[in-house]
Design an enzyme around this catalytic site. Sequence first.
Site, PDB file in Angstrom:
ATOM      1  N   TYR A  28     -48.893 -30.605  66.136  1.00  0.00           N
ATOM      2  CA  TYR A  28     -48.034 -29.504  65.682  1.00  0.00           C
ATOM      3  C   TYR A  28     -47.939 -28.417  66.761  1.00  0.00           C
ATOM      4  CZ  TYR A  28     -45.591 -27.005  61.908  1.00  0.00           C
ATOM      5  OH  TYR A  28     -44.655 -26.378  61.132  1.00  0.00           O
ATOM      6  N   SER A  69     -32.856 -31.605  53.644  1.00  0.00           N
ATOM      7  CA  SER A  69     -33.439 -30.344  54.117  1.00  0.00           C
ATOM      8  C   SER A  69     -34.146 -29.598  52.981  1.00  0.00           C
ATOM      9  CB  SER A  69     -32.340 -29.424  54.662  1.00  0.00           C
ATOM     10  OG  SER A  69     -31.724 -29.993  55.797  1.00  0.00           O
ATOM     11  N   LYS A  84     -45.739 -20.670  63.583  1.00  0.00           N
ATOM     12  CA  LYS A  84     -45.914 -20.449  62.133  1.00  0.00           C
ATOM     13  C   LYS A  84     -46.945 -19.344  61.882  1.00  0.00           C
ATOM     14  CE  LYS A  84     -43.024 -23.521  60.364  1.00  0.00           C
ATOM     15  NZ  LYS A  84     -41.694 -23.062  59.962  1.00  0.00           N
TER      16      LYS A  84
HETATM   17  P1  NAD Z   1     -34.358 -29.641  58.674  1.00  0.00           P
HETATM   18  O1  NAD Z   1     -34.249 -30.322  59.984  1.00  0.00           O
HETATM   19  O2  NAD Z   1     -33.629 -30.202  57.534  1.00  0.00           O
HETATM   20  O3  NAD Z   1     -34.011 -28.093  58.794  1.00  0.00           O
HETATM   21  C1  NAD Z   1     -34.266 -27.350  59.951  1.00  0.00           C
HETATM   22  C2  NAD Z   1     -33.098 -26.408  60.096  1.00  0.00           C
HETATM   23  O4  NAD Z   1     -33.328 -25.502  61.185  1.00  0.00           O
HETATM   24  C3  NAD Z   1     -31.787 -27.139  60.389  1.00  0.00           C
HETATM   25  O5  NAD Z   1     -30.832 -26.808  59.415  1.00  0.00           O
HETATM   26  C4  NAD Z   1     -31.370 -26.602  61.746  1.00  0.00           C
HETATM   27  O6  NAD Z   1     -29.972 -26.470  61.873  1.00  0.00           O
HETATM   28  C5  NAD Z   1     -32.054 -25.242  61.723  1.00  0.00           C
HETATM   29  N1  NAD Z   1     -32.135 -24.685  63.074  1.00  0.00           N
HETATM   30  C6  NAD Z   1     -32.805 -25.150  64.157  1.00  0.00           C
HETATM   31  N2  NAD Z   1     -32.527 -24.381  65.236  1.00  0.00           N
HETATM   32  C7  NAD Z   1     -31.676 -23.407  64.807  1.00  0.00           C
HETATM   33  C8  NAD Z   1     -30.997 -22.343  65.438  1.00  0.00           C
HETATM   34  N3  NAD Z   1     -31.134 -22.100  66.746  1.00  0.00           N
HETATM   35  N4  NAD Z   1     -30.202 -21.545  64.698  1.00  0.00           N
HETATM   36  C9  NAD Z   1     -30.026 -21.763  63.375  1.00  0.00           C
HETATM   37  N5  NAD Z   1     -30.618 -22.778  62.718  1.00  0.00           N
HETATM   38  C10 NAD Z   1     -31.427 -23.592  63.433  1.00  0.00           C
HETATM   39  O7  NAD Z   1     -35.946 -29.623  58.381  1.00  0.00           O
HETATM   40  P2  NAD Z   1     -36.805 -28.882  57.250  1.00  0.00           P
HETATM   41  O8  NAD Z   1     -38.080 -29.626  57.208  1.00  0.00           O
HETATM   42  O9  NAD Z   1     -36.017 -28.706  56.017  1.00  0.00           O
HETATM   43  O10 NAD Z   1     -37.106 -27.489  57.943  1.00  0.00           O
HETATM   44  C11 NAD Z   1     -36.889 -26.260  57.284  1.00  0.00           C
HETATM   45  C12 NAD Z   1     -38.125 -25.364  57.439  1.00  0.00           C
HETATM   46  O11 NAD Z   1     -39.181 -25.936  56.681  1.00  0.00           O
HETATM   47  C13 NAD Z   1     -38.638 -25.209  58.868  1.00  0.00           C
HETATM   48  O12 NAD Z   1     -39.040 -23.877  59.069  1.00  0.00           O
HETATM   49  C14 NAD Z   1     -39.850 -26.135  58.868  1.00  0.00           C
HETATM   50  O13 NAD Z   1     -40.805 -25.758  59.838  1.00  0.00           O
HETATM   51  C15 NAD Z   1     -40.350 -25.896  57.463  1.00  0.00           C
HETATM   52  N6  NAD Z   1     -41.316 -26.880  56.974  1.00  0.00           N
HETATM   53  C16 NAD Z   1     -41.044 -28.213  57.030  1.00  0.00           C
HETATM   54  C17 NAD Z   1     -41.969 -29.141  56.580  1.00  0.00           C
HETATM   55  C18 NAD Z   1     -41.701 -30.629  56.656  1.00  0.00           C
HETATM   56  O14 NAD Z   1     -42.640 -31.418  56.494  1.00  0.00           O
HETATM   57  N7  NAD Z   1     -40.494 -31.061  56.857  1.00  0.00           N
HETATM   58  C19 NAD Z   1     -43.204 -28.687  56.041  1.00  0.00           C
HETATM   59  C20 NAD Z   1     -43.446 -27.319  55.978  1.00  0.00           C
HETATM   60  C21 NAD Z   1     -42.491 -26.425  56.452  1.00  0.00           C
END
Ligand code: NAD
Length: 249
Positions: A144, A8, A151
């Site tokens: 997306y 994560s 976002k």
């Molecule tokens: P991840 O799956 O590891 O983390 C997503 C988290 O969101 C999880 O811990 C999950 O438990 C939590 N979540 C979802 N629904 C929830 C709820 N109802 N209540 C509380 N928590 C909840 O994936 P990640 O990529 O680390 O995502 C973290 C952030 O980074 C997100 O906002 C994602 O959009 C953003 N992001 C990800 C990427 C990518 O390529 N992975 C790129 C840019 C931004």
Amino acid sequence: MGVANENSAAWGIAKQAHNLGAKLAFTYQIPAFEKRLIPLAKTVETDILIPCDVSQKTSTRTAMEKLSKHWTEIDFVVHAVGFSDKNELRGAYYNTSRENFKKTMLISAFSFTELAKSSLPIMSNGGSLLTLSYLGGVRTTPNYNVMGVAKAALEASIRYLAVDLGKHNIRVNGLSAGPMKTLAGAAISGARGIFRHSENNAPLGRNPDIYEVGKAGCYLISDLSSGVTGEIHYVDGGFNNVGVAASNV
Ligand code: NAD
């Protein structure tokens, strides 16, 4: 908020913050995630784990009240939370359902606003709030869809919250990360192709890893960025700056 496992983005930030001497607490969405979190949390010397499913009313307030039993003041909060039905992270955006539009907006955008309000009582000395975004909030990227719309709302919320909370000396910023191989990342149809395209066309020739996101995150949550608020900071190997990629000419 948002460590689901060791891949994560939130975990990358937590590890780097721990390396720099931060004391940490974590929230988890569901009990199954708590089990995974316990051993990870141990490695960064904390056992403060608090449930918080942001889709539930008052969850952020309850979580902050629970946290205040451990600490009367905190310096920063990282919001790395997002969700959308993966069946709608494919194909045409116009097929987004009402239900999933509302759920995606609530969990991925509004929860940050609610979290900001809930953090106020425990940040009376000022502080820093950080959330995670993606390029799909300002440009179109394949599949997306509603997540990009969420976002965009999240990034606009950052600016409004920065104005609201500036008088409390609380800064509010976003970190827009390039593609990372996480659970949430894998939910987007064609994620591998997007990952490769960004890698091939980013000026640095690669996507960021969660620890690079972590280092930039530490800048934004610490005094190193004391004069910065309302900002979206890209950590994507420079991909967002490219108009026509050199590889296409
Ligand atoms: P991840 O799956 O590891 O983390 C997503 C988290 O969101 C999880 O811990 C999950 O438990 C939590 N979540 C979802 N629904 C929830 C709820 N109802 N209540 C509380 N928590 C909840 O994936 P990640 O990529 O680390 O995502 C973290 C952030 O980074 C997100 O906002 C994602 O959009 C953003 N992001 C990800 C990427 C990518 O390529 N992975 C790129 C840019 C931004």
